[in-house]
Scaffold this motif. Structure first.
Motif, PDB file in Angstrom:
ATOM      1  N   MET A   1      45.909  16.127   2.278  1.00  0.00           N
ATOM      2  CA  MET A   1      46.003  15.679   3.082  1.00  0.00           C
ATOM      3  C   MET A   1      47.762  14.731   3.290  1.00  0.00           C
ATOM      4  O   MET A   1      48.125  14.550   1.994  1.00  0.00           O
ATOM      5  N   LYS A   2      48.673  15.837   4.175  1.00  0.00           N
ATOM      6  CA  LYS A   2      49.805  14.503   4.075  1.00  0.00           C
ATOM      7  C   LYS A   2      50.286  14.092   5.289  1.00  0.00           C
ATOM      8  O   LYS A   2      49.300  13.486   6.506  1.00  0.00           O
ATOM      9  N   ILE A   3      51.100  13.004   5.525  1.00  0.00           N
ATOM     10  CA  ILE A   3      51.551  12.206   6.010  1.00  0.00           C
ATOM     11  C   ILE A   3      51.733  13.785   7.580  1.00  0.00           C
ATOM     12  O   ILE A   3      51.130  12.231   8.733  1.00  0.00           O
ATOM     13  N   SER A   4      52.419  14.202   7.953  1.00  0.00           N
ATOM     14  CA  SER A   4      52.283  15.271   8.877  1.00  0.00           C
ATOM     15  C   SER A   4      51.049  15.629   9.475  1.00  0.00           C
ATOM     16  O   SER A   4      50.838  15.596  10.813  1.00  0.00           O
ATOM     17  N   ASP A   5      49.723  15.549   9.198  1.00  0.00           N
ATOM     18  CA  ASP A   5      48.633  15.170   9.485  1.00  0.00           C
ATOM     19  C   ASP A   5      48.156  14.462  10.335  1.00  0.00           C
ATOM     20  O   ASP A   5      46.831  14.417  10.910  1.00  0.00           O
ATOM     21  N   LEU A   6      48.508  13.473  10.533  1.00  0.00           N
ATOM     22  CA  LEU A   6      48.491  11.992  10.997  1.00  0.00           C
ATOM     23  C   LEU A   6      49.151  12.004  11.938  1.00  0.00           C
ATOM     24  O   LEU A   6      50.609  11.920  11.949  1.00  0.00           O
ATOM     25  N   LYS A   7      48.424  11.179  13.387  1.00  0.00           N
ATOM     26  CA  LYS A   7      49.596  11.053  14.287  1.00  0.00           C
ATOM     27  C   LYS A   7      49.809   9.383  14.769  1.00  0.00           C
ATOM     28  O   LYS A   7      49.493   9.136  14.255  1.00  0.00           O
ATOM     29  N   PHE A   8      51.308   8.605  14.712  1.00  0.00           N
ATOM     30  CA  PHE A   8      51.523   8.035  14.717  1.00  0.00           C
ATOM     31  C   PHE A   8      51.532   7.233  16.225  1.00  0.00           C
ATOM     32  O   PHE A   8      51.892   8.305  17.095  1.00  0.00           O
ATOM     33  N   GLU A   9      51.261   6.168  16.374  1.00  0.00           N
ATOM     34  CA  GLU A   9      50.845   5.488  17.876  1.00  0.00           C
ATOM     35  C   GLU A   9      51.323   4.094  17.804  1.00  0.00           C
ATOM     36  O   GLU A   9      50.909   3.325  17.260  1.00  0.00           O
ATOM     37  N   VAL A  10      51.824   3.938  19.117  1.00  0.00           N
ATOM     38  CA  VAL A  10      52.148   1.683  19.238  1.00  0.00           C
ATOM     39  C   VAL A  10      50.218   1.568  20.110  1.00  0.00           C
ATOM     40  O   VAL A  10      49.919   1.890  21.525  1.00  0.00           O
ATOM     41  N   ILE A  11      49.650   0.527  19.539  1.00  0.00           N
ATOM     42  CA  ILE A  11      48.909  -0.359  20.368  1.00  0.00           C
ATOM     43  C   ILE A  11      49.519  -1.420  20.051  1.00  0.00           C
ATOM     44  O   ILE A  11      50.384  -2.278  19.749  1.00  0.00           O
ATOM     45  N   TYR A  12      48.955  -2.051  21.441  1.00  0.00           N
ATOM     46  CA  TYR A  12      49.118  -3.712  22.066  1.00  0.00           C
ATOM     47  C   TYR A  12      47.941  -3.577  22.349  1.00  0.00           C
ATOM     48  O   TYR A  12      47.148  -3.891  22.606  1.00  0.00           O
ATOM     49  N   SER A  13      48.241  -5.494  21.484  1.00  0.00           N
ATOM     50  CA  SER A  13      46.915  -5.816  21.463  1.00  0.00           C
ATOM     51  C   SER A  13      47.189  -7.494  22.119  1.00  0.00           C
ATOM     52  O   SER A  13      47.655  -7.500  22.116  1.00  0.00           O
ATOM     53  N   TYR A  14      46.009  -8.249  22.400  1.00  0.00           N
ATOM     54  CA  TYR A  14      46.379  -9.260  23.137  1.00  0.00           C
ATOM     55  C   TYR A  14      45.747 -10.508  21.738  1.00  0.00           C
ATOM     56  O   TYR A  14      44.761 -10.696  21.816  1.00  0.00           O
ATOM     57  N   ASP A  15      47.030 -11.227  21.203  1.00  0.00           N
ATOM     58  CA  ASP A  15      46.673 -12.327  20.725  1.00  0.00           C
ATOM     59  C   ASP A  15      47.459 -13.143  20.588  1.00  0.00           C
ATOM     60  O   ASP A  15      48.841 -13.319  20.467  1.00  0.00           O
ATOM     61  N   PRO A  16      47.372 -14.294  21.783  1.00  0.00           N
ATOM     62  CA  PRO A  16      49.312 -15.486  22.135  1.00  0.00           C
ATOM     63  C   PRO A  16      48.964 -16.577  21.098  1.00  0.00           C
ATOM     64  O   PRO A  16      49.938 -16.935  20.904  1.00  0.00           O
ATOM     65  N   LEU A  17      47.828 -16.547  19.269  1.00  0.00           N
ATOM     66  CA  LEU A  17      48.360 -16.891  18.540  1.00  0.00           C
ATOM     67  C   LEU A  17      49.296 -16.533  16.939  1.00  0.00           C
ATOM     68  O   LEU A  17      49.553 -17.171  16.578  1.00  0.00           O
TER      69      LEU A  17
ATOM     70  N   TYR B   1      56.546 -13.215  24.935  1.00  0.00           N
ATOM     71  CA  TYR B   1      55.838 -14.074  25.709  1.00  0.00           C
ATOM     72  C   TYR B   1      54.360 -14.390  26.527  1.00  0.00           C
ATOM     73  O   TYR B   1      53.667 -15.499  27.177  1.00  0.00           O
ATOM     74  N   LEU B   2      53.992 -13.165  26.780  1.00  0.00           N
ATOM     75  CA  LEU B   2      52.371 -12.928  27.547  1.00  0.00           C
ATOM     76  C   LEU B   2      50.921 -13.203  26.626  1.00  0.00           C
ATOM     77  O   LEU B   2      50.314 -12.876  27.251  1.00  0.00           O
ATOM     78  N   GLY B   3      52.034 -13.435  25.315  1.00  0.00           N
ATOM     79  CA  GLY B   3      50.627 -13.363  24.368  1.00  0.00           C
ATOM     80  C   GLY B   3      50.396 -12.324  23.824  1.00  0.00           C
ATOM     81  O   GLY B   3      48.993 -11.995  22.733  1.00  0.00           O
ATOM     82  N   MET B   4      51.112 -11.083  24.054  1.00  0.00           N
ATOM     83  CA  MET B   4      50.956  -9.564  23.708  1.00  0.00           C
ATOM     84  C   MET B   4      51.713  -9.148  22.638  1.00  0.00           C
ATOM     85  O   MET B   4      52.662  -9.905  21.800  1.00  0.00           O
TER      86      MET B   4
END
Length: 66
Positions: free
Chosen positions: A1-17, A23-26
């Motif tokens: 397995m190589k790093i090029s086999d993986l897909k990178f993405e950004v996710i957002y989650s709600y965690d205000p603490l 400022y929205l807690g994301m």
């Protein structure tokens, strides 16, 4: 397995603490997904996620050698 086999993405989650929440807690987090769509590596930045993905790939390659 190589790093090029993986897909990178950004996710957002709600965690205000969390200290890195906006400022929205994301909270933004990077994730690497394998060919089945399972999240296998995480990080607050893309660099941290790539480091975690390298560890994951190394472990998977050691498992496949045995």
């Amino acid at each position: 397995m190589k790093i090029s086999d993986l897909k990178f993405e950004v996710i957002y989650s709600y965690d205000p603490l969390h200290s890195k929440s906006n400022y929205l807690g994301m909270r933004k987090e990077w994730v690497a997904r394998n060919e089945w769509g399972n999240a296998v590596a995480f990080g607050d930045t893309k660099v941290e996620c790539i480091e975690d993905a390298r560890r994951y790939c190394r472990i998977q390659n050691e498992k496949n050698e045995v």
